[in-house]
Design an enzyme around this catalytic site. Structure first.
Site, PDB file in Angstrom:
ATOM      1  N   LYS A  86       0.809  -1.225   0.000  1.00  0.00           N
ATOM      2  CA  LYS A  86       0.000   0.000   0.000  1.00  0.00           C
ATOM      3  C   LYS A  86       0.839   1.272   0.000  1.00  0.00           C
ATOM      4  O   LYS A  86       0.414   2.305  -0.504  1.00  0.00           O
ATOM      5  CB  LYS A  86      -0.964  -0.006   1.181  1.00  0.00           C
ATOM      6  CG  LYS A  86      -2.115  -0.976   0.971  1.00  0.00           C
ATOM      7  CD  LYS A  86      -3.265  -0.694   1.908  1.00  0.00           C
ATOM      8  CE  LYS A  86      -4.498  -1.487   1.527  1.00  0.00           C
ATOM      9  NZ  LYS A  86      -4.345  -2.937   1.816  1.00  0.00           N
ATOM     10  N   GLU A 108      -9.920   7.319   3.064  1.00  0.00           N
ATOM     11  CA  GLU A 108     -10.845   6.419   3.752  1.00  0.00           C
ATOM     12  C   GLU A 108     -10.074   5.152   4.067  1.00  0.00           C
ATOM     13  O   GLU A 108      -9.106   4.830   3.390  1.00  0.00           O
ATOM     14  CB  GLU A 108     -12.029   6.095   2.827  1.00  0.00           C
ATOM     15  CG  GLU A 108     -11.757   4.976   1.808  1.00  0.00           C
ATOM     16  CD  GLU A 108     -10.683   5.281   0.758  1.00  0.00           C
ATOM     17  OE1 GLU A 108     -10.421   6.485   0.513  1.00  0.00           O
ATOM     18  OE2 GLU A 108     -10.107   4.319   0.198  1.00  0.00           O
ATOM     19  N   SER A 377       1.597  -9.771  -1.080  1.00  0.00           N
ATOM     20  CA  SER A 377       1.292  -8.333  -0.981  1.00  0.00           C
ATOM     21  C   SER A 377       1.638  -7.741   0.379  1.00  0.00           C
ATOM     22  O   SER A 377       1.878  -6.536   0.481  1.00  0.00           O
ATOM     23  CB  SER A 377      -0.177  -8.083  -1.297  1.00  0.00           C
ATOM     24  OG  SER A 377      -1.015  -8.894  -0.491  1.00  0.00           O
TER      25      SER A 377
HETATM   26  C1  LIG Z   1      -5.193  -3.921   1.384  1.00  0.00           C
HETATM   27  C2  LIG Z   1      -4.499  -5.165   1.104  1.00  0.00           C
HETATM   28  C3  LIG Z   1      -4.882  -5.989   0.033  1.00  0.00           C
HETATM   29  C4  LIG Z   1      -6.079  -5.724  -0.837  1.00  0.00           C
HETATM   30  O1  LIG Z   1      -6.031  -4.562  -1.597  1.00  0.00           O
HETATM   31  P1  LIG Z   1      -5.783  -4.569  -3.172  1.00  0.00           P
HETATM   32  O2  LIG Z   1      -6.136  -3.181  -3.580  1.00  0.00           O
HETATM   33  O3  LIG Z   1      -6.691  -5.592  -3.777  1.00  0.00           O
HETATM   34  O4  LIG Z   1      -4.353  -4.896  -3.385  1.00  0.00           O
HETATM   35  C5  LIG Z   1      -4.127  -7.123  -0.228  1.00  0.00           C
HETATM   36  N1  LIG Z   1      -3.065  -7.466   0.545  1.00  0.00           N
HETATM   37  C6  LIG Z   1      -2.679  -6.703   1.599  1.00  0.00           C
HETATM   38  C7  LIG Z   1      -1.505  -7.130   2.401  1.00  0.00           C
HETATM   39  C8  LIG Z   1      -3.376  -5.537   1.919  1.00  0.00           C
HETATM   40  O5  LIG Z   1      -2.985  -4.794   2.963  1.00  0.00           O
END
Ligand SMILES: *Cc1c(COP(=O)(O)O)cnc(C)c1O
Length: 411
Positions: A86, A108, A377
């Protein structure tokens, strides 16, 4: 019809007229920075010395051996500052806000991860930050509220509606209507009115750019498949875009199947075929909604995937079959998590574990010479309570019980 900002039938800009100047100013600056290598270099440089990029592409030797069907590589977005992808988007938009001479950002947040990333980049770049969060979410995710405040952001509880993410989005938009001269709305995922989906996907594209270079260096060839989890769609698009023109690479997005396909028990808009086209929160996409257009409840073990809409860019890529969308259940996620932890010594976020579970389910269809990439992610430390519950860890439950009792006594 004006097709700007449309991806097939999805996307568009559905906003109160009063926000048009804000959106056109944003579009103008987004165009400028895309043709300005200096901007990207500055962005890349701060990500390098502040967030630790480029993140590694780790060869998963243990998992590769365990499955015995091709090589598994993991893109390590968990190694970013704050533990997830993020920050790539938050930093890019904060730099853009500075370029537009804004002094304040608003955002948000649902689970709070985007709020924390926004608070961090605001502190780093000297911007004021106001974060809107549903009261219900604030109670569920108090640790993130705590951190946002410590980084100097103002956290505003939202008491309307269901007191969750969609109500927070409405409040943030309301703020923007009266503040856009000084304030940038820092959107958290690749959704919302145009140009936000494109803007967020642009900043997240750094993930795939690095990953492609890394796999070519390590393997001398492209992967056969690339996996990413899909909430709003920003980490998936960040990973996929760079591989989009290579049709030999199959792109797989994995949604939150929760407790299964029953309505209200999951957050899968596409794989379970339940998302219906609608317009909300400034854009048109597939939403989980009832026949009256009311948003349905969603459920997932991963708070960050628990969202009724999906990026219009991904909705279109799925419709045109450039991306395949699957869903995995919470149970499959817990099983995958155990495997990743014990075979690799890594703890993916529950969101990211969906990508692993999606990949594991189809490992047997890979040839020995294939390689795949899984986008990790974020890291799972933040999920300790949910992971312990999912793993049915009695000792942990007892520990929490003791802490709770101590706390009650102290009150
Ligand atoms: C917020 C988040 C997501 C989901 O958000 P996307 O916009 O779909 O990437 C996925 N993995 C993690 C670790 C997150 O914090």
């Amino acid at each position: 019809m004006n097709t700007e900002g449309y991806y097939g039938t999805f996307g568009g800009t559905f906003i109160p007229e009063i926000l048009y100047p804000a959106i056109s100013e944003l579009k103008k600056h987004f165009e400028q920075i895309q043709s300005d290598p200096g901007f990207w270099n500055r962005y890349n440089e701060i990500l390098g010395n502040f967030s630790g990029r480029p993140t590694p592409l780790t060869f998963a030797a243990g998992l590769t051996e365990y499955f015995g069907h091709g090589k598994i590589y993991i893109k390590r977005e968990d190694l970013n500052h704050s533990g997830a992808h993020k920050i790539n988007n938050a930093l890019g938009q904060a730099l853009l806000a500075k370029q537009m001479k804004k002094t304040r950002v608003i955002a948000e947040t649902g689970a709070g991860q985007h709020g924390v990333a926004t608070a961090i980049v605001a502190a780093k770049l000297g911007l004021d930050a106001t974060i809107y969060m549903g009261r219900e979410d604030m109670e569920r995710q108090y640790a993130n509220v705590f951190w946002m405040k410590r980084y100097g952001a103002q956290v505003v509880p939202v008491d309307f509606g269901s007191r969750t993410l969609k109500d927070a989005i409405n409040e943030a938009l309301r703020d923007w209507v009266s503040s856009f001269e000084t304030t940038h709305y820092l959107m958290g995922t690749a959704s919302g009115p145009h140009p936000f989906p494109a803007l967020v996907a642009y900043f997240q594209s750094i993930i795939g750019k690095e990953a492609k270079e890394q796999i070519l260096e390590l393997e001398g060839s492209l992967p056969s498949r690339v996996y990413a989890c899909v909430g709003g769609g920003s980490n998936a698009l960040g990973m996929f875009q760079e591989f989009m023109n290579h049709t030999e690479v199959e792109l797989v997005g994995v949604e939150a199947g929760g407790r299964g396909p029953e309505q209200g028990a999951h957050a899968s808009r596409i794989a379970y075929g339940q998302g219906k086209i609608g317009i909300a929160q400034g854009y048109k996409t597939l939403f989980l909604q009832n026949d009256e257009g009311q948003m349905l409840d969603t459920f997932s073990i991963a708070a960050g995937l628990d969202y009724t809409g999906i990026s219009p860019i991904l909705a279109n890529l799925s419709e045109t079959r450039k991306v395949r969308i699957e869903a995995v259940t919470d149970e499959e996620v817990i099983e995958a998590l155990k495997l990743v932890m014990t075979k690799e010594g890594l703890v993916p976020a529950l969101e990211s574990t969906h990508a692993f579970a999606g990949a594991f389910r189809e490992m047997s269809s890979n040839a020995a010479k294939d390689s795949i990439i899984i986008n990790m992610s974020g890291r799972g430390d933040k999920d300790i309570f949910n992971i312990a519950e999912g793993l049915k860890d009695d000792e942990w439950t007892a520990f929490i019980g003791r802490k709770q009792a101590q706390y009650e006594r102290a009150r």
